[in-house]
Structures are given as structure tokens and as C-alpha cells.
Write a protein that holds these residues in place. Structure first.
Motif, PDB file in Angstrom:
ATOM      1  N   MET A 146       0.849  -1.192   0.000  1.00 54.58           N
ATOM      2  CA  MET A 146       0.000   0.000   0.000  1.00 54.58           C
ATOM      3  C   MET A 146       0.881   1.238   0.000  1.00 54.58           C
ATOM      4  N   THR A 147       0.358   2.334  -0.493  1.00 48.20           N
ATOM      5  CA  THR A 147       1.103   3.585  -0.550  1.00 48.20           C
ATOM      6  C   THR A 147       0.294   4.681   0.100  1.00 48.20           C
ATOM      7  N   TRP A 148       1.002   5.665   0.645  1.00 53.25           N
ATOM      8  CA  TRP A 148       0.359   6.802   1.306  1.00 53.25           C
ATOM      9  C   TRP A 148       0.587   8.056   0.473  1.00 53.25           C
ATOM     10  N   THR A 149      -0.460   8.838   0.275  1.00 54.79           N
ATOM     11  CA  THR A 149      -0.334  10.107  -0.423  1.00 54.79           C
ATOM     12  C   THR A 149      -1.210  11.135   0.284  1.00 54.79           C
ATOM     13  N   SER A 150      -0.561  12.101   0.934  1.00 58.20           N
ATOM     14  CA  SER A 150      -1.297  13.163   1.644  1.00 58.20           C
ATOM     15  C   SER A 150      -2.350  12.601   2.594  1.00 58.20           C
ATOM     16  N   GLY A 151      -1.949  11.517   3.325  1.00 62.62           N
ATOM     17  CA  GLY A 151      -2.852  10.944   4.308  1.00 62.62           C
ATOM     18  C   GLY A 151      -3.867   9.987   3.723  1.00 62.62           C
ATOM     19  N   LYS A 152      -3.883   9.786   2.425  1.00 56.87           N
ATOM     20  CA  LYS A 152      -4.818   8.868   1.805  1.00 56.87           C
ATOM     21  C   LYS A 152      -4.099   7.590   1.397  1.00 56.87           C
ATOM     22  N   ILE A 153      -4.854   6.492   1.311  1.00 55.66           N
ATOM     23  CA  ILE A 153      -4.276   5.202   0.961  1.00 55.66           C
ATOM     24  C   ILE A 153      -4.713   4.812  -0.437  1.00 55.66           C
ATOM     25  N   THR A 154      -3.765   4.337  -1.225  1.00 57.80           N
ATOM     26  CA  THR A 154      -4.069   3.708  -2.491  1.00 57.80           C
ATOM     27  C   THR A 154      -3.899   2.213  -2.299  1.00 57.80           C
ATOM     28  N   LEU A 155      -4.958   1.449  -2.515  1.00 57.73           N
ATOM     29  CA  LEU A 155      -4.901   0.018  -2.280  1.00 57.73           C
ATOM     30  C   LEU A 155      -4.188  -0.677  -3.420  1.00 57.73           C
ATOM     31  N   ALA A 156      -3.203  -1.505  -3.047  1.00 55.71           N
ATOM     32  CA  ALA A 156      -2.508  -2.301  -4.044  1.00 55.71           C
ATOM     33  C   ALA A 156      -3.416  -3.442  -4.488  1.00 55.71           C
ATOM     34  N   PRO A 157      -3.390  -3.827  -5.760  1.00 51.42           N
ATOM     35  CA  PRO A 157      -4.248  -4.917  -6.215  1.00 51.42           C
ATOM     36  C   PRO A 157      -3.838  -6.240  -5.606  1.00 51.42           C
ATOM     37  N   MET A 158      -4.806  -7.097  -5.326  1.00 51.55           N
ATOM     38  CA  MET A 158      -4.535  -8.421  -4.794  1.00 51.55           C
ATOM     39  C   MET A 158      -4.147  -9.358  -5.917  1.00 51.55           C
ATOM     40  N   GLY A 159      -3.538 -10.493  -5.505  1.00 50.71           N
ATOM     41  CA  GLY A 159      -3.251 -11.535  -6.462  1.00 50.71           C
ATOM     42  C   GLY A 159      -4.541 -12.080  -7.048  1.00 50.71           C
ATOM     43  N   MET A 160      -4.431 -12.716  -8.198  1.00 55.24           N
ATOM     44  CA  MET A 160      -5.625 -13.168  -8.904  1.00 55.24           C
ATOM     45  C   MET A 160      -6.461 -14.119  -8.071  1.00 55.24           C
ATOM     46  N   ASN A 161      -5.821 -14.970  -7.256  1.00 51.19           N
ATOM     47  CA  ASN A 161      -6.562 -15.950  -6.487  1.00 51.19           C
ATOM     48  C   ASN A 161      -7.352 -15.329  -5.344  1.00 51.19           C
ATOM     49  N   CYS A 162      -7.074 -14.085  -5.019  1.00 46.25           N
ATOM     50  CA  CYS A 162      -7.757 -13.445  -3.898  1.00 46.25           C
ATOM     51  C   CYS A 162      -8.937 -12.593  -4.336  1.00 46.25           C
ATOM     52  N   LYS A 163      -9.184 -12.513  -5.608  1.00 46.82           N
ATOM     53  CA  LYS A 163     -10.176 -11.550  -6.062  1.00 46.82           C
ATOM     54  C   LYS A 163     -11.598 -11.887  -5.635  1.00 46.82           C
ATOM     55  N   LYS A 164     -11.906 -13.158  -5.432  1.00 41.71           N
ATOM     56  CA  LYS A 164     -13.256 -13.557  -5.073  1.00 41.71           C
ATOM     57  C   LYS A 164     -13.354 -13.659  -3.558  1.00 41.71           C
ATOM     58  N   MET A 165     -14.172 -12.792  -2.943  1.00 36.06           N
ATOM     59  CA  MET A 165     -14.274 -12.757  -1.488  1.00 36.06           C
ATOM     60  C   MET A 165     -15.735 -12.799  -1.056  1.00 36.06           C
ATOM     61  N   ARG A 166     -15.998 -13.666  -0.067  1.00 40.57           N
ATOM     62  CA  ARG A 166     -17.333 -13.788   0.498  1.00 40.57           C
ATOM     63  C   ARG A 166     -17.331 -13.175   1.896  1.00 40.57           C
ATOM     64  N   LEU A 167     -18.201 -12.182   2.125  1.00 35.50           N
ATOM     65  CA  LEU A 167     -18.368 -11.587   3.442  1.00 35.50           C
ATOM     66  C   LEU A 167     -19.508 -12.293   4.143  1.00 35.50           C
ATOM     67  N   ALA A 173      -6.644  -1.723   4.212  1.00 34.88           N
ATOM     68  CA  ALA A 173      -5.391  -1.810   3.457  1.00 34.88           C
ATOM     69  C   ALA A 173      -4.418  -2.758   4.138  1.00 34.88           C
ATOM     70  N   ILE A 174      -4.390  -2.728   5.459  1.00 35.48           N
ATOM     71  CA  ILE A 174      -3.494  -3.622   6.207  1.00 35.48           C
ATOM     72  C   ILE A 174      -4.008  -5.055   6.152  1.00 35.48           C
ATOM     73  N   MET A 175      -5.293  -5.244   6.378  1.00 36.65           N
ATOM     74  CA  MET A 175      -5.853  -6.595   6.319  1.00 36.65           C
ATOM     75  C   MET A 175      -5.637  -7.212   4.941  1.00 36.65           C
ATOM     76  N   LYS A 176      -5.863  -6.429   3.940  1.00 39.95           N
ATOM     77  CA  LYS A 176      -5.711  -6.916   2.567  1.00 39.95           C
ATOM     78  C   LYS A 176      -4.277  -7.356   2.303  1.00 39.95           C
ATOM     79  N   GLN A 177      -3.344  -6.594   2.796  1.00 45.16           N
ATOM     80  CA  GLN A 177      -1.936  -6.934   2.626  1.00 45.16           C
ATOM     81  C   GLN A 177      -1.596  -8.248   3.330  1.00 45.16           C
TER      82      GLN A 177
END
Length: 340
Positions: free
Chosen positions: A1-22, A329-333
Motif C-alpha cells: 500500500m502507498t500513502w499520499t497526503s494521508g490517503k491510501i491507495t490500495l494495491a491490487p490483490m493476487g488473482m486468487n484473492c479476487k473472489k471474497m465472500r463476506l 489496506a493492512i488486512m488486505k496486505q
């Protein structure tokens, strides 16, 4: 993840992680602002294909979790079914593993954000994390996370402390001159303190809002609660180890109410949880003076403009550091790191 002026840009997940069930409980059992706000943030992540599953609680699920909690030898029997590459995620209160059933038996990609893992439950909560194939658990309390490391050092489930947060756009505030509620007590009541301030505030003609004994809740829904916060000058915030020590014991942690007050530009008067000092590099609240509880509040109301700088600083801190987008962003990482 990257920080810009206090905002977070989420890095893309690997292909196998794209499908998520909440996974969430039925709505009647699930009205928890923080969990709903976290799920909304995850659903807005453009890198994921997110679905939400409402889990019904049947007798069999309840029996299984209850049996595991009272008969630890059952942990030796692991259920191994065909595993799929489905990522399951649940935010839960304490060890309500019914939320994860039966999905955890069909995937090794199971993740939990857990509130309120009180000490008396930990003897079965921690082993269940392994039994139910949980890869990573994020504890809202630092002390609970430390307990997990110390009490279950051989755990196959990784863990970390990740404090509660909110989605700031769901809250708003009135201008200081338009705030009409002087003091608000919501959620858990610090009865000893309440008894000291109730009558003096009433005699002084102050608008003091709190839950009456004949009412189950102070506000019937989130919109009315959010509007009340926006109109409030002072919110009383006290951690659970003070208000309910028989339940929380030594667990002292920052809860959502602190952040909700800050996001709504309310001044917090209360007691600071032990882990909150690590989250703020200044003192964000005014500590209760029990020996002059009512006089302290009346003086604060009389000189409220003195606290505008603190209120504004708290508001900015929440926007920049304590929203669910920052926690996600942290959980995703971490999910990406352990994902097979």
C-alpha cells in the motif's frame, strides 16, 4: 500500500484473492455500525469481486460450537473436505464461529476480524481458530492479541492487533454554535459517574441525553444516533474494563464510540483505554475528575471554545488515520501474504 497526503491507495490483490465472500449474521442480530461500515468499504474495493452471505443460525451450528467450547478433546478431530479457492471473511463479536459454518470446511482461506474476545472465552476461542482453518485473525484489542501470542504460541492461525475504525463519510457535525446537546452518554453506562452528574446538569438547565431505565436503547436507529452526535458538545467515553469489569476483566481497548465522537466534532470527556495511547501521539480526551465530576462538566460547557483546537485535531486524526479504508489496506496486505 502507498500513502499520499494521508490517503491510501490500495494495491491490487493476487488473482486468487479476487473472489471474497463476506459472512454476516441475520440483520436482527447484526446491527453493529462498525462491522457494517467495514463491509461497505470492502465491497467498494475495485480489485475484488465481493459477495455478501447472510448466515442463518441453526441448532446444529450452535451445538457444534457449544460442544467444542466445553469438550476440548474434540479439537483433535479435524474436518477435511474438498477445498476451494474461496476467500471467506467475517467480522464477529467474541467467538461466534457459527458465522463461519459451513464455509470454513470448504476453504483454507478464512479470515476474521474479532471484537470482544474476553479472557474467560479465550480457552476455547484460540483453539477454534485452528480447528476452523482460520488463516489470519485481526483482534480489535492489543491485549487480546498479546493473549493469543502468549496462550497459544503454536497456533497455526496468524494474528495481529488492528484497532476499530469507522467510515467517516457516514458521520457529520453541526457548527459549534448550533450544537444543542450539552452532554451525551450512549452505549455502556458508567453508572457511578452518571449518578454524580445527572442532577447537577439538570439543575443547571443543561441538555443531558442518556438512556432511561425503561428504554432498551437511546436512539432507535443509526440516522437518529448520527444526528444526535452531530448536535452534541460533549460525549462521555469510558472503556469496558471500568464500566463492566466482570466481563472485560483487564481488557482496556479503544472502541468505536471514541472515533464516532471525534468524527462528529464532539469533545470527549472520559477515561483513555490503555491501547489508545499508542494510537495518538497526544492526549485526545479530557480525563474525568471524579471528585468534581459535575463541576468539571459545567466549567467545560462554560468555556467550550477553549477546546475547539483539540476537537479539530481529533477530527483530522480520524480522517487521516482511523478509517476502515486504512485498516482494510493492512488486512488486505496480510491476506495476500498468507494466501496460497
Amino acid at each position: 500500500m502507498t500513502w499520499t497526503s494521508g490517503k491510501i491507495t490500495l494495491a491490487p490483490m493476487g488473482m486468487n484473492c479476487k473472489k471474497m465472500r463476506l459472512l454476516q449474521a441475520e440483520e436482527a442480530d447484526f446491527f453493529l455500525d462498525g462491522i457494517q461500515e467495514l463491509y461497505h468499504v470492502i465491497e467498494q474495493d475495485p480489485a475484488l469481486a465481493v459477495s455478501r452471505e447472510v448466515v442463518r443460525y441453526g441448532r446444529l451450528k450452535s451445538y457444534l460450537v457449544r460442544a467444542l467450547s466445553i469438550m476440548p478433546f474434540l479439537f483433535h478431530f479435524r474436518i477435511n473436505l474438498k477445498h476451494r479457492e474461496q476467500v471467506n471473511f467475517s467480522a464477529m463479536i467474541s467467538g461466534d464461529f457459527r458465522l463461519m459454518l459451513p464455509y470454513v470446511f470448504f476453504s483454507r482461506q478464512n479470515y476474521i476480524y474479532m471484537h470482544d474476545a474476553w479472557p474467560r472465552f479465550q480457552s476455547w476461542i484460540f483453539p477454534m481458530l485452528n480447528f476452523f482453518n482460520i488463516r489470519y485473525v485481526f483482534f480489535s484489542s492489543k491485549q487480546v492479541w498479546q493473549d493469543h501470542l502468549e496462550k497459544d504460541p503454536q497456533s497455526t492461525c496468524k494474528s495481529m492487533w488492528l484497532p476499530e475504525a469507522l467510515h467517516a463519510s457516514e458521520y457529520h457535525f453541526e457548527s459549534y454554535e448550533n450544537k444543542t446537546i450539552d452532554v451525551l452518554e450512549f452505549g455502556r453506562m458508567y453508572q457511578e459517574y452518571h449518578d454524580l452528574i445527572q442532577m447537577p446538569l439538570a439543575h443547571a438547565g443543561k441538555n443531558h441525553q442518556y438512556r432511561k431505565q425503561n428504554l432498551p436503547v437511546l436512539y432507535p436507529d443509526k440516522p437518529s444516533f448520527v444526528q444526535a452526535l452531530a448536535q452534541t458538545k460533549i460525549v462521555i467515553c469510558v472503556p469496558s474494563d471500568v464500566t463492566h469489569p466482570e466481563r472485560a476483566e483487564y481488557i482496556s481497548t479503544m472502541t468505536l464510540r471514541y472515533l464516532q465522537a471525534m468524527a462528529s466534532k464532539c469533545l470527549i470527556v472520559g477515561l483513555m483505554p490503555s491501547d489508545m495511547g499508542e494510537l495518538f501521539d497526544y492526549t485526545p480526551i479530557l480525563e474525568i475528575e471524579m471528585h468534581r465530576a459535575a463541576d468539571q462538566l459545567l466549567e467545560i460547557i462554560q468555556n467550550y471554545e477553549m477546546y475547539f483546537p483539540l476537537i479539530e485535531r481529533n477530527h483530522q486524526e480520524v480522517l487521516l488515520k482511523h478509517q476502515w479504508i486504512h485498516r482494510w489496506a493492512i488486512m488486505k496486505q496480510k491476506i495476500e501474504e498468507v494466501h496460497e
